[in-house]
Design a protein around this motif. Structure first.
Motif, PDB file in Angstrom:
ATOM      1  N   ALA A   1       0.837  -1.209   0.000  1.00 19.97           N
ATOM      2  CA  ALA A   1       0.000   0.000   0.000  1.00 19.97           C
ATOM      3  C   ALA A   1       0.866   1.251   0.000  1.00 19.97           C
ATOM      4  O   ALA A   1       0.541   2.248  -0.667  1.00 19.97           O
ATOM      5  CB  ALA A   1      -0.928  -0.013   1.213  1.00 19.97           C
ATOM      6  N   LEU A   2       1.970   1.217   0.738  1.00 17.70           N
ATOM      7  CA  LEU A   2       2.884   2.356   0.736  1.00 17.70           C
ATOM      8  C   LEU A   2       3.539   2.533  -0.633  1.00 17.70           C
ATOM      9  O   LEU A   2       3.753   3.664  -1.088  1.00 17.70           O
ATOM     10  CB  LEU A   2       3.957   2.164   1.806  1.00 17.70           C
ATOM     11  CG  LEU A   2       3.495   2.279   3.263  1.00 17.70           C
ATOM     12  CD1 LEU A   2       4.614   1.869   4.197  1.00 17.70           C
ATOM     13  CD2 LEU A   2       3.035   3.700   3.566  1.00 17.70           C
ATOM     14  N   ALA A   3       3.866   1.423  -1.280  1.00 20.41           N
ATOM     15  CA  ALA A   3       4.471   1.513  -2.614  1.00 20.41           C
ATOM     16  C   ALA A   3       3.505   2.155  -3.604  1.00 20.41           C
ATOM     17  O   ALA A   3       3.907   2.988  -4.428  1.00 20.41           O
ATOM     18  CB  ALA A   3       4.872   0.116  -3.093  1.00 20.41           C
ATOM     19  N   GLU A   4       2.240   1.772  -3.523  1.00 28.24           N
ATOM     20  CA  GLU A   4       1.243   2.396  -4.399  1.00 28.24           C
ATOM     21  C   GLU A   4       1.122   3.883  -4.091  1.00 28.24           C
ATOM     22  O   GLU A   4       1.121   4.723  -5.007  1.00 28.24           O
ATOM     23  CB  GLU A   4      -0.118   1.724  -4.220  1.00 28.24           C
ATOM     24  CG  GLU A   4      -1.212   2.378  -5.057  1.00 28.24           C
ATOM     25  CD  GLU A   4      -2.558   1.693  -4.921  1.00 28.24           C
ATOM     26  OE1 GLU A   4      -3.496   2.131  -5.624  1.00 28.24           O
ATOM     27  OE2 GLU A   4      -2.679   0.742  -4.127  1.00 28.24           O
ATOM     28  N   ALA A   5       1.036   4.226  -2.810  1.00 26.39           N
ATOM     29  CA  ALA A   5       0.932   5.637  -2.435  1.00 26.39           C
ATOM     30  C   ALA A   5       2.152   6.425  -2.901  1.00 26.39           C
ATOM     31  O   ALA A   5       2.034   7.587  -3.308  1.00 26.39           O
ATOM     32  CB  ALA A   5       0.768   5.754  -0.918  1.00 26.39           C
ATOM     33  N   ALA A   6       3.313   5.791  -2.857  1.00 23.96           N
ATOM     34  CA  ALA A   6       4.536   6.470  -3.276  1.00 23.96           C
ATOM     35  C   ALA A   6       4.491   6.851  -4.748  1.00 23.96           C
ATOM     36  O   ALA A   6       4.952   7.934  -5.145  1.00 23.96           O
ATOM     37  CB  ALA A   6       5.745   5.581  -3.001  1.00 23.96           C
ATOM     38  N   LEU A   7       3.950   5.974  -5.578  1.00 26.37           N
ATOM     39  CA  LEU A   7       3.836   6.292  -7.009  1.00 26.37           C
ATOM     40  C   LEU A   7       2.911   7.475  -7.233  1.00 26.37           C
ATOM     41  O   LEU A   7       3.163   8.328  -8.087  1.00 26.37           O
ATOM     42  CB  LEU A   7       3.345   5.073  -7.780  1.00 26.37           C
ATOM     43  CG  LEU A   7       4.330   3.912  -7.912  1.00 26.37           C
ATOM     44  CD1 LEU A   7       3.702   2.794  -8.750  1.00 26.37           C
ATOM     45  CD2 LEU A   7       5.643   4.358  -8.547  1.00 26.37           C
ATOM     46  N   TRP A   8       1.812   7.518  -6.486  1.00 25.96           N
ATOM     47  CA  TRP A   8       0.901   8.662  -6.620  1.00 25.96           C
ATOM     48  C   TRP A   8       1.551   9.936  -6.119  1.00 25.96           C
ATOM     49  O   TRP A   8       1.382  11.007  -6.729  1.00 25.96           O
ATOM     50  CB  TRP A   8      -0.401   8.397  -5.866  1.00 25.96           C
ATOM     51  CG  TRP A   8      -1.282   7.373  -6.506  1.00 25.96           C
ATOM     52  CD1 TRP A   8      -1.617   6.147  -6.015  1.00 25.96           C
ATOM     53  CD2 TRP A   8      -1.931   7.482  -7.785  1.00 25.96           C
ATOM     54  NE1 TRP A   8      -2.428   5.486  -6.901  1.00 25.96           N
ATOM     55  CE2 TRP A   8      -2.649   6.273  -7.992  1.00 25.96           C
ATOM     56  CE3 TRP A   8      -1.977   8.469  -8.756  1.00 25.96           C
ATOM     57  CZ2 TRP A   8      -3.398   6.047  -9.143  1.00 25.96           C
ATOM     58  CZ3 TRP A   8      -2.722   8.242  -9.913  1.00 25.96           C
ATOM     59  CH2 TRP A   8      -3.413   7.047 -10.091  1.00 25.96           C
ATOM     60  N   GLN A   9       2.283   9.861  -5.008  1.00 29.26           N
ATOM     61  CA  GLN A   9       2.978  11.036  -4.492  1.00 29.26           C
ATOM     62  C   GLN A   9       3.966  11.574  -5.517  1.00 29.26           C
ATOM     63  O   GLN A   9       4.056  12.785  -5.752  1.00 29.26           O
ATOM     64  CB  GLN A   9       3.711  10.682  -3.187  1.00 29.26           C
ATOM     65  CG  GLN A   9       2.818  10.417  -2.000  1.00 29.26           C
ATOM     66  CD  GLN A   9       2.253  11.678  -1.395  1.00 29.26           C
ATOM     67  OE1 GLN A   9       2.852  12.749  -1.504  1.00 29.26           O
ATOM     68  NE2 GLN A   9       1.110  11.565  -0.744  1.00 29.26           N
TER      69      GLN A   9
ATOM     70  N   LEU B   1      12.790   8.694  -5.475  1.00 33.31           N
ATOM     71  CA  LEU B   1      11.866   9.468  -4.656  1.00 33.31           C
ATOM     72  C   LEU B   1      10.765   8.567  -4.111  1.00 33.31           C
ATOM     73  O   LEU B   1      10.397   8.654  -2.935  1.00 33.31           O
ATOM     74  CB  LEU B   1      11.265  10.607  -5.477  1.00 33.31           C
ATOM     75  CG  LEU B   1      10.299  11.528  -4.719  1.00 33.31           C
ATOM     76  CD1 LEU B   1      11.040  12.345  -3.677  1.00 33.31           C
ATOM     77  CD2 LEU B   1       9.560  12.443  -5.693  1.00 33.31           C
ATOM     78  N   SER B   2      10.244   7.682  -4.950  1.00 33.26           N
ATOM     79  CA  SER B   2       9.229   6.739  -4.491  1.00 33.26           C
ATOM     80  C   SER B   2       9.802   5.798  -3.436  1.00 33.26           C
ATOM     81  O   SER B   2       9.161   5.510  -2.415  1.00 33.26           O
ATOM     82  CB  SER B   2       8.684   5.936  -5.675  1.00 33.26           C
ATOM     83  OG  SER B   2       8.000   6.767  -6.590  1.00 33.26           O
ATOM     84  N   VAL B   3      11.005   5.301  -3.670  1.00 33.90           N
ATOM     85  CA  VAL B   3      11.656   4.443  -2.687  1.00 33.90           C
ATOM     86  C   VAL B   3      11.834   5.187  -1.364  1.00 33.90           C
ATOM     87  O   VAL B   3      11.527   4.670  -0.278  1.00 33.90           O
ATOM     88  CB  VAL B   3      13.023   3.956  -3.211  1.00 33.90           C
ATOM     89  CG1 VAL B   3      13.824   3.277  -2.096  1.00 33.90           C
ATOM     90  CG2 VAL B   3      12.838   3.005  -4.376  1.00 33.90           C
ATOM     91  N   GLY B   4      12.322   6.417  -1.446  1.00 33.93           N
ATOM     92  CA  GLY B   4      12.537   7.210  -0.245  1.00 33.93           C
ATOM     93  C   GLY B   4      11.255   7.462   0.522  1.00 33.93           C
ATOM     94  O   GLY B   4      11.235   7.446   1.761  1.00 33.93           O
ATOM     95  N   TRP B   5      10.176   7.680  -0.204  1.00 34.96           N
ATOM     96  CA  TRP B   5       8.878   7.919   0.446  1.00 34.96           C
ATOM     97  C   TRP B   5       8.443   6.689   1.236  1.00 34.96           C
ATOM     98  O   TRP B   5       7.975   6.802   2.371  1.00 34.96           O
ATOM     99  CB  TRP B   5       7.834   8.285  -0.611  1.00 34.96           C
ATOM    100  CG  TRP B   5       6.597   8.897  -0.043  1.00 34.96           C
ATOM    101  CD1 TRP B   5       6.352  10.227   0.178  1.00 34.96           C
ATOM    102  CD2 TRP B   5       5.411   8.198   0.378  1.00 34.96           C
ATOM    103  NE1 TRP B   5       5.101  10.401   0.712  1.00 34.96           N
ATOM    104  CE2 TRP B   5       4.502   9.166   0.841  1.00 34.96           C
ATOM    105  CE3 TRP B   5       5.045   6.859   0.411  1.00 34.96           C
ATOM    106  CZ2 TRP B   5       3.249   8.843   1.329  1.00 34.96           C
ATOM    107  CZ3 TRP B   5       3.782   6.533   0.897  1.00 34.96           C
ATOM    108  CH2 TRP B   5       2.902   7.506   1.341  1.00 34.96           C
ATOM    109  N   VAL B   6       8.617   5.511   0.660  1.00 32.66           N
ATOM    110  CA  VAL B   6       8.273   4.279   1.384  1.00 32.66           C
ATOM    111  C   VAL B   6       9.149   4.123   2.619  1.00 32.66           C
ATOM    112  O   VAL B   6       8.658   3.860   3.727  1.00 32.66           O
ATOM    113  CB  VAL B   6       8.426   3.049   0.463  1.00 32.66           C
ATOM    114  CG1 VAL B   6       8.251   1.755   1.256  1.00 32.66           C
ATOM    115  CG2 VAL B   6       7.414   3.100  -0.681  1.00 32.66           C
TER     116      VAL B   6
END
Length: 267
Positions: free
Chosen positions: A16-24, A257-262
Motif C-alpha cells: 500500500a505504501l508503494a502504491e501511495a509512493a507512485l501517486w505522491q 523518490l518513491s523508494v525514499g517515500w516508502v
C-alpha cells in the motif's frame, strides 16, 4: 513523512505504501524535466493520464510480490532473484499493455517490487531490515549483469563500461544507499526538497542516456545550487524549463523518490 503510520508497520502495509509512493511522485508539481500535473516534462510520449493508467495497472502486483516473498522466505537470499523475475516481467507487461508500449515505470517496478518482495521475507520490518534484505537478494547483480557480459552492450552496460555507473542494479545491490543518504539529509517537510537532494547526487542513467555525462553534471549542479542558495516554486519552474530545453529527464531520481517515500514511512 515519518508520521505516515500511527502504528508499527506490518509487511502487508508495504504494498500500500508503494502504491501511495507512485501517486505522491506523479502528483508532485512542478517536477523538473518530469511528467507532472503541469506538463509532460522532457517527454513526448508520456503525459499525466498515461501515468495514471500505468499506476492502476502495476499496483495490484505489489501485494503479489510481498506474498511471493513470504512464500519463499525459507529459501536463501541468493536464490530469490530467480523467483521474483518472472513476476517482475509479468508486471512490466501489464504496464506496457496499459500504456501502449511506453515505459513509464520500469524502474519503479524494479525498486518497489524488490521492497515489497523483501517485506514478505523479513521478520522485523523496518527500513534497515528491508534495505539489508534487498541488498542480500541482489548481491553480485552488478558483476553478473554489467561487468561480466560480452557482445552487444545495452545502454546500462555501456554506461558501466564507460563511466563505472551501476544504475538501478547498483542502487538495489547497495540497499538503496543513495535514497537513504538523501533521507538522512532531508528535513522531512517537502518532497521537492527530497527530490532535489536525490538529483544533486544520484548517478542517474536516464540523464546520461539523454545528455551524456555533461547532462548529468548539469542537473546535479543545478540541484546543488538550489539546495545551497534556497528555492521556491518559481525556481523549480525555471529548472523545469531549463531541463526541458535540454531534453533532460531525471527519471532515476523520480524512482528513488518513491523508494525514499516508502522508507520514510517505516523508518
Amino acid at each position: 513523512m515519518t508520521g505516515l503510520l500511527a502504528t508499527k508497520p506490518r509487511p502487508a502495509d508495504v504494498p500500500a505504501l508503494a502504491e501511495a509512493a507512485l501517486w505522491q511522485e506523479l502528483e508532485l508539481t512542478p517536477k523538473p524535466g518530469l511528467v507532472d500535473r503541469l506538463n509532460n516534462g522532457s517527454h513526448r510520449d508520456m503525459d499525466h493520464a498515461l501515468f495514471v493508467r500505468s499506476i492502476a495497472a502495476i499496483t495490484p502486483w505489489f501485494s503479489r510480490f510481498a506474498e511471493l516473498g513470504h512464500a519463499h522466505a525459507d529459501k536463501p537470499a541468493d536464490a530469490q532473484l530467480r523467483i521474483i523475475r518472472p513476476m517482475g516481467m509479468a508486471c512490466e507487461q501489464a504496464m506496457l499493455e496499459a500504456t501502449g508500449g511506453v515505459n513509464t515505470h520500469k524502474g519503479g517496478i524494479f525498486a518497489l517490487g524488490l521492497l515489497c518482495f523483501a517485506a514478505g521475507r523479513v521478520k522485523n520490518l523496518c527500513a534497515d531490515s528491508l534495505c539489508c534484505e534487498v541488498s542480500n537478494i541482489c548481491r553480485g547483480l552488478v558483476a553478473r549483469e554489467l561487468a561480466a557480459r560480452r557482445g552487444q552492450a545495452t545502454a546500462g552496460e555501456r554506461q558501466y563500461q564507460l563511466y563505472g555507473m551501476t544504475g538501478a542494479r547498483g542502487e538495489a545491490e547497495s540497499g538503496f544507499a543513495t535514497a537513504r543518504k538523501a533521507l538522512d539529509a532531508w528535513s522531512g517537510r517537502s518532497l521537492h526538497g527530497l527530490l532535489l537532494r536525490l538529483m544533486s547526487v544520484n548517478q542517474d542513467s536516464n540523464l546520461v542516456s539523454r545528455g551524456g555525462i555533461d547532462g548529468l553534471r548539469y542537473v546535479q549542479g543545478y540541484a546543488r545550487d538550489l539546495l545551497a542558495n534556497g528555492w521556491d516554486n518559481q525556481a523549480l519552474l525555471d529548472m523545469d524549463n531549463a531541463l526541458i530545453e535540454r531534453n533532460l529527464s531525471p527519471g532515476g531520481s523520480a524512482d528513488l523518490l518513491s523508494v525514499g517515500w516508502v522508507l520514510s514511512a517505516i523508518k
